[in-house]
Design a protein around this motif. Structure first.
Motif, PDB file in Angstrom:
ATOM      1  N   ALA A 112     -55.872   0.088  -5.882  1.00  0.00           N
ATOM      2  CA  ALA A 112     -55.892   1.328  -6.899  1.00  0.00           C
ATOM      3  C   ALA A 112     -54.727   1.544  -7.271  1.00  0.00           C
ATOM      4  CB  ALA A 112     -56.099   2.682  -5.261  1.00  0.00           C
ATOM      5  N   SER A 115     -55.710  -0.163 -11.072  1.00  0.00           N
ATOM      6  CA  SER A 115     -56.856  -0.166 -11.683  1.00  0.00           C
ATOM      7  C   SER A 115     -56.632   1.256 -11.990  1.00  0.00           C
ATOM      8  CB  SER A 115     -57.951   0.548  -9.942  1.00  0.00           C
ATOM      9  OG  SER A 115     -58.783   0.535 -10.718  1.00  0.00           O
ATOM     10  N   THR A 118     -57.558   4.267 -11.110  1.00  0.00           N
ATOM     11  CA  THR A 118     -57.240   4.990 -10.931  1.00  0.00           C
ATOM     12  C   THR A 118     -56.609   5.753 -11.335  1.00  0.00           C
ATOM     13  OG1 THR A 118     -57.971   4.360  -8.212  1.00  0.00           O
ATOM     14  CG2 THR A 118     -55.633   5.496  -9.021  1.00  0.00           C
ATOM     15  N   GLN A 188     -61.984   3.852  -6.060  1.00  0.00           N
ATOM     16  CA  GLN A 188     -60.868   3.314  -6.588  1.00  0.00           C
ATOM     17  C   GLN A 188     -59.943   4.999  -7.158  1.00  0.00           C
ATOM     18  OE1 GLN A 188     -61.445   0.214  -9.536  1.00  0.00           O
ATOM     19  NE2 GLN A 188     -61.044  -1.287  -7.439  1.00  0.00           N
ATOM     20  N   ALA A 189     -61.544   5.168  -8.108  1.00  0.00           N
ATOM     21  CA  ALA A 189     -61.607   6.850  -8.290  1.00  0.00           C
ATOM     22  C   ALA A 189     -61.058   8.122  -7.404  1.00  0.00           C
ATOM     23  CB  ALA A 189     -62.836   6.977  -9.057  1.00  0.00           C
ATOM     24  N   ARG A 190     -61.635   7.883  -5.905  1.00  0.00           N
ATOM     25  CA  ARG A 190     -61.553   9.026  -4.863  1.00  0.00           C
ATOM     26  C   ARG A 190     -59.796   9.186  -4.806  1.00  0.00           C
ATOM     27  NH1 ARG A 190     -66.480   6.474  -2.742  1.00  0.00           N
ATOM     28  NH2 ARG A 190     -68.390   8.358  -3.571  1.00  0.00           N
ATOM     29  N   VAL A 191     -59.522   8.120  -4.695  1.00  0.00           N
ATOM     30  CA  VAL A 191     -57.845   8.015  -4.742  1.00  0.00           C
ATOM     31  C   VAL A 191     -57.247   8.577  -5.517  1.00  0.00           C
ATOM     32  CG1 VAL A 191     -55.944   6.252  -4.360  1.00  0.00           C
ATOM     33  CG2 VAL A 191     -58.069   5.825  -3.408  1.00  0.00           C
ATOM     34  N   GLY A 192     -57.396   8.037  -6.827  1.00  0.00           N
ATOM     35  CA  GLY A 192     -57.366   8.631  -7.925  1.00  0.00           C
ATOM     36  C   GLY A 192     -56.678  10.025  -7.997  1.00  0.00           C
TER      37      GLY A 192
END
Length: 645
Positions: A112, A115, A118, A188-192
């Protein structure tokens, strides 16, 4: 509560089974939940139900009072208050972690970190929302669509904008929609989203902390009234030269101002001619579009000598402030309606209202109602008890006599609390018990009180309560001695009484929660037992005999007050014509008087019973010798107490 829970649960299940994301249900429920300001009639009904319970405590009245109080609070506010701890500390965190659906491993975090998905999510939530809110606010202000609320700075706005980047619910929902076929990008978006929430929290906290630390040279919001009260311009209710001054900045369409009128009326009843009340206009036209014309209507009525009549009608009829309604009000209070309509039509008094608004800005007013007590802005609750305490405290600070609380005197003024207490000898003797006014508590009674209260060591000179305090607690002397010091009258002693071990302090005003006018100071160190009013009532409920002992002692102390100081003691309503007549009688004959305000209810009725009278007999007069007359005329008073030679 339960009804909304059942409805929400059924709706959630239905939306889930239909394939629509159930998160949207929260938005729908929020939109259909009623939102409104507290309704005056519901608040008044709650007060009536509560009074009924106080007069006759029973389960039915208790339930009616509880339900009426709950109904008087808008549903949205009530549900928010009830569920806020659960949603903040349990539901939202669990929802966020459960719906994130991504393992936070070293590998996933490394992926992430580089990414673009992210980085884009973090930038959008933290930087994008900040820039969007700041730009939108600036555009709205440039187009004159609105302005920042008074006291809000750009730094505070930026802090709030950054905090909006905390985007669990909707952000995770958007992730599911945007990356429904690419699970790696979705992770990766959720980690962001999670990283952005942490960063937004930290950055927002830092900006708001920085905003709270005013930089050098930043002007503080004014606290003093500007300009001061001007009898030639301001509308004053009460004597122009009254020692106590209360100024309100208000708006005739503001529901909170309408509620505050009840507090003001209670204060006027309580202080009588010792209080002058001033109302200045602060129409908030952005939210109350009819308030400007209503303010001008009051001024137009004032030009015809009917300002306060119009003031009363406008607050009593806040749902009737249209132009035709104002004309109806003018006719109802006997104005020249043609002149009134012309004054409104030409805006003759618009500038007067504008001056009041400028005065509000110069005085640091940021909302309505705002009160000024003794020329300084009042902060905190504006119920009658809080304002009364502030008025008494201001009277003491300014060296003004206020005549309120435990002693009622003539002339109508109470000396301000002394800057320093008189030097009290540690050898002061205890006040002897004279018929039950100073009983000593038994071991069993002390043990009961200790279960509900708390012990406190005290040293010589410690003050348990002092003038200006909004109320006082119930104290029992366990060891040592405490002196009660009151205002001096002529050459009388300042020490009212001295309490020793196993004796309790106080008078009937303890139960009225009235501002304090006497000082309780420790003259010999030792230990006291302290109980709040609620704790004392719990002890009374456990042992009714203890309540009877305390109340009877307080009644005897009240009766003894009738034997002291004044030639005539008058029990009645201070503002009534009969009490004024009695005061005029005494003044014409060089006699001193003391007026004790009658308060209907248990304590007031018990005092009347001690005097062999009822409320129909008011005012009741007690001579220095203890003789009692019911609503006497001058001839009866001449027989009771001849004039001084």
């Amino acid at each position: 509560g339960p009804a909304y829970l059942v409805l929400a649960t059924a709706s959630w299940v239905g939306m889930y089974l239909s394939g629509v994301h159930p998160t949207l249900l929260g938005v729908v429920i929020a939109l259909v939940t009623p939102a409104y300001t507290a309704r005056r009639e519901e608040v008044e009904d709650a007060a009536r139900q509560t009074r009924a319970y106080l007069q006759s405590p029973n389960p039915a009245y208790a339930r009616a009072a509880r339900l009426s109080i709950e109904r008087s609070v808008p549903v949205g506010e009530r549900l928010h208050q009830r569920w806020q701890p659960w949603t903040t500390f349990v539901i939202v965190p669990l929802f966020a972690l459960a719906n994130a659906g991504v393992p936070l491993t070293g590998e996933s975090l490394r992926a992430a970190a580089t990414s673009p998905v992210t980085i884009g999510v973090v930038a959008g939530l933290v930087v994008g929302k900040l820039l969007g809110i700041l730009a939108g606010t600036a555009l709205a202000m440039a187009l004159r669509l609105g302005d920042l609320a008074p006291g809000i700075t750009q730094l505070q706005l930026a802090g709030g904008a950054v905090l909006s980047g905390i985007g669990f619910t909707i952000s995770l929902f958007i992730v599911d929609l945007a990356f429904d076929e690419d699970e790696a990008a979705a992770d990766q978006a959720r980690v962001g989203v999670l990283v952005a929430s942490v960063l937004a929290t930290a950055l927002g906290w830092g900006l708001l902390r920085l905003a709270a630390r005013r930089p050098a040279g930043t002007r503080e919001r004014p606290e003093t009234l500007s300009p001061p009260v001007d009898p030639d311009r301001d509308h004053i209710r009460g004597p122009v030269d009254a020692p106590l001054t209360l100024v309100e900045y208000g708006d005739f369409e503001c529901p909170f101002c309408a509620r505050a009128t009840g507090s003001v009326e209670e204060l006027r009843d309580r202080f009588g001619d010792r209080l002058r009340y001033v109302f200045r206009h602060t129409p908030l036209v952005d939210v109350h579009p009819r308030s400007q014309l209503a303010a001008e209507a009051a001024e137009a009525a004032g030009a015809q000598g009917r300002y306060w009549e119009m003031y009363d009608r406008l607050f009593a009829s806040q749902n009737r402030l249209d132009t035709t309604d104002l004309l109806d009000h003018a006719q109802a209070i006997g104005l020249d309606v043609e002149r009134f309509a012309r004054d409104l039509g030409t805006g003759r008094y618009a500038r007067h209202v504008e001056h009041d608004v400028e005065s509000a800005e110069a005085s640091g007013v940021t909302g309505t109602p705002t009160f000024f007590v003794g020329g300084r802005r009042h902060t905190g609750p504006f119920d009658a008890a809080s304002l009364a305490a502030a008025l008494l405290a201001a009277a003491g600070d300014q060296g003004i006599d206020s005549d309120d609380g435990e002693e009622r005197r003539d002339p109508a003024a109470l000396p301000a609390p002394p800057a320093e207490l008189p030097e009290l000898s540690p050898d002061l003797p205890e006040t002897p018990d004279r018929g039950g006014d100073h009983p000593r508590l038994t071991d069993a009674q002390l043990a009961l009180l200790e279960r509900h209260g708390s012990r406190r060591p005290v040293a010589r000179g410690d003050v348990l309560y002092r003038p200006g305090d909004p109320g006082y607690a119930f104290h029992v002397v366990l060891s040592g001695a405490v002196a009660v010091v009151g205002p001096a009258r002529g050459d009388d002693e300042r020490v009212v009484r001295v309490h020793g071990a196993r004796r309790f302090l106080g008078e009937l005003d303890l139960f009225d929660d009235q501002p304090v006018v006497r000082t309780a100071v420790v003259v010999r160190g030792g230990e006291v037992l302290r109980l709040s009013l609620d704790e004392l009532r719990a002890a009374f409920a456990a042992e009714p005999a203890l309540k009877e002992l305390v109340v009877r002692a307080y009644l005897v102390r009240r009766a003894m007050r009738y034997e002291l100081s004044a030639d005539l003691r008058v029990l009645g309503h201070p503002g009534s014509a009969d009490v004024r007549r009695l005061r005029e009688y005494a003044a014409a004959r060089g006699l001193t008087t003391e007026v004790v305000e009658f308060e209907a209810g248990g304590d007031g009725d018990r005092v009347l019973a001690e005097l062999g009278a009822s409320e129909e007999d008011l005012p009741v007069v007690v001579s220095r010798a203890g003789r009692v007359l019911h609503d006497p005329d001058a001839a009866a008073l001449d027989l009771l107490l001849p004039p001084r030679g």
